[in-house]
Design an enzyme around this catalytic site. Structure first.
Site, PDB file in Angstrom:
ATOM      1  N   GLN A  50      41.272  58.413  41.061  1.00 21.74           N
ATOM      2  CA  GLN A  50      41.825  59.618  40.571  1.00 21.74           C
ATOM      3  C   GLN A  50      40.151  60.100  39.529  1.00 21.74           C
ATOM      4  OE1 GLN A  50      45.171  57.534  39.581  1.00 21.74           O
ATOM      5  NE2 GLN A  50      46.247  59.303  39.505  1.00 21.74           N
ATOM      6  N   ASN A  51      39.741  59.231  39.369  1.00 20.04           N
ATOM      7  CA  ASN A  51      38.522  60.317  38.929  1.00 20.04           C
ATOM      8  C   ASN A  51      37.867  61.114  39.043  1.00 20.04           C
ATOM      9  OD1 ASN A  51      39.734  58.477  36.710  1.00 20.04           O
ATOM     10  ND2 ASN A  51      38.525  56.690  36.804  1.00 20.04           N
ATOM     11  N   VAL A  52      37.589  62.553  38.375  1.00 20.36           N
ATOM     12  CA  VAL A  52      36.403  62.951  39.037  1.00 20.36           C
ATOM     13  C   VAL A  52      34.564  62.386  38.662  1.00 20.36           C
ATOM     14  CG1 VAL A  52      37.799  64.594  39.027  1.00 20.36           C
ATOM     15  CG2 VAL A  52      36.541  64.956  37.273  1.00 20.36           C
ATOM     16  N   HIS A  60      40.614  63.291  43.639  1.00 15.67           N
ATOM     17  CA  HIS A  60      40.877  64.497  43.006  1.00 15.67           C
ATOM     18  C   HIS A  60      39.764  64.909  42.517  1.00 15.67           C
ATOM     19  CE1 HIS A  60      44.623  62.449  40.964  1.00 15.67           C
ATOM     20  NE2 HIS A  60      44.774  63.224  41.359  1.00 15.67           N
ATOM     21  N   TYR A  97      34.168  72.943  32.614  1.00 17.13           N
ATOM     22  CA  TYR A  97      33.638  71.675  33.611  1.00 17.13           C
ATOM     23  C   TYR A  97      32.066  71.648  33.562  1.00 17.13           C
ATOM     24  CZ  TYR A  97      38.039  71.675  35.579  1.00 17.13           C
ATOM     25  OH  TYR A  97      39.568  71.334  35.960  1.00 17.13           O
ATOM     26  N   SER A 108      48.078  55.936  34.476  1.00 10.86           N
ATOM     27  CA  SER A 108      49.316  54.858  33.908  1.00 10.86           C
ATOM     28  C   SER A 108      50.790  55.188  35.605  1.00 10.86           C
ATOM     29  CB  SER A 108      49.086  56.501  33.631  1.00 10.86           C
ATOM     30  OG  SER A 108      49.569  57.751  33.785  1.00 10.86           O
TER      31      SER A 108
END
Length: 234
Positions: free
Chosen positions: A87-89, A105, A52, A173
């Site tokens: 949904q992106n971090v 997320h 990370y 998706s």
């Protein structure tokens, strides 16, 4: 008109942030079970922190693209509510100018304590021995929702969908739940639904437009704002 927008990896890919499916990308170097599950963190926290730290550095180097900036423009100029559920971090939506963003997320630029639940801005690099600034326990981890964990803000998202008029899915998706189920919820609630994606993900949307987000999103935003201007002239 109230709008709920879901964004996925496709909107950040054009800024140079890799997706799960990128050949040779960061995700392909490690099994997901090792770096994106609570069990993986328990087994090897040093590895997960290194992973990370690399993702955080990658996101810091990326710049918001035309799609991020267009959504920020929509938020500024649209007379109704606009909520971006991502949904992106990464923080490209915020750096692109958006303020009403919900990271379901989690976020790379936040850290959390697995002992007491405290959250704080993440440093550029995190390490296993870092103490929590609140309880001092060496239990810090990225504030990321890993596989098997419950996404953040679900009650807020469901509440916003119940009062929305339009649900838009951008660059995702449609395979990862619970986000993949938002369109079914929107349909059940009678919302109009629109998909902007490189390819059609399902037949669940009222309308699907295919192409790069940097082209589709600015065009759609201008359509919404133009319709708004025309309606105020009547």
């Amino acid at each position: 008109m109230s709008i709920v927008i879901l964004t996925g990896a496709g909107i950040s890919a054009e800024s140079g942030i890799g997706t799960f499916r990128d050949a040779g990308g960061l995700w392909e170097q490690y099994p997901i079970e090792q770096v994106a599950t609570p069990e993986g963190f328990a087994a090897d926290p040093d590895l997960v922190h290194r992973f990370y730290n690399a993702r955080r550095a990658n996101a810091a180097q990326a710049e918001p693209n035309a799609a991020h900036r267009a959504l920020a423009k929509l938020e500024r100029q649209h007379t109704g509510d606009v909520l971006i559920v991502t949904q992106n971090v990464d923080d490209l939506h915020e750096r692109g100018g958006s303020q009403n963003v919900l990271h379901m997320h989690g976020a790379l630029n936040r850290a959390t304590c697995s002992a007491c639940g405290h959250t704080w801005p993440a440093p550029t690099e995190m390490h296993t021995t870092d103490p929590c600034p609140k309880c001092t326990a060496p239990s810090t981890r990225p504030d990321i929702v890993w596989f098997g964990e419950i996404p953040q803000g679900m009650n807020s998202i469901e509440s916003k969908l119940r009062t929305a008029d339009l649900f838009v899915s951008i660059g995702t998706s449609g395979t990862v739940y619970p986000a993949a189920g938002f369109v079914q919820s929107a349909n059940a609630l009678g919302l109009r639904t629109l998909e902007l994606n490189l390819e059609t993900s399902s037949g669940a949307f009222d309308e699907s437009r295919t192409g790069p987000a940097t082209q589709l999103v600015p065009t759609w935003v201008e359509e919404v704002l133009s319709q708004q201007r025309n309606s105020t002239k009547r």
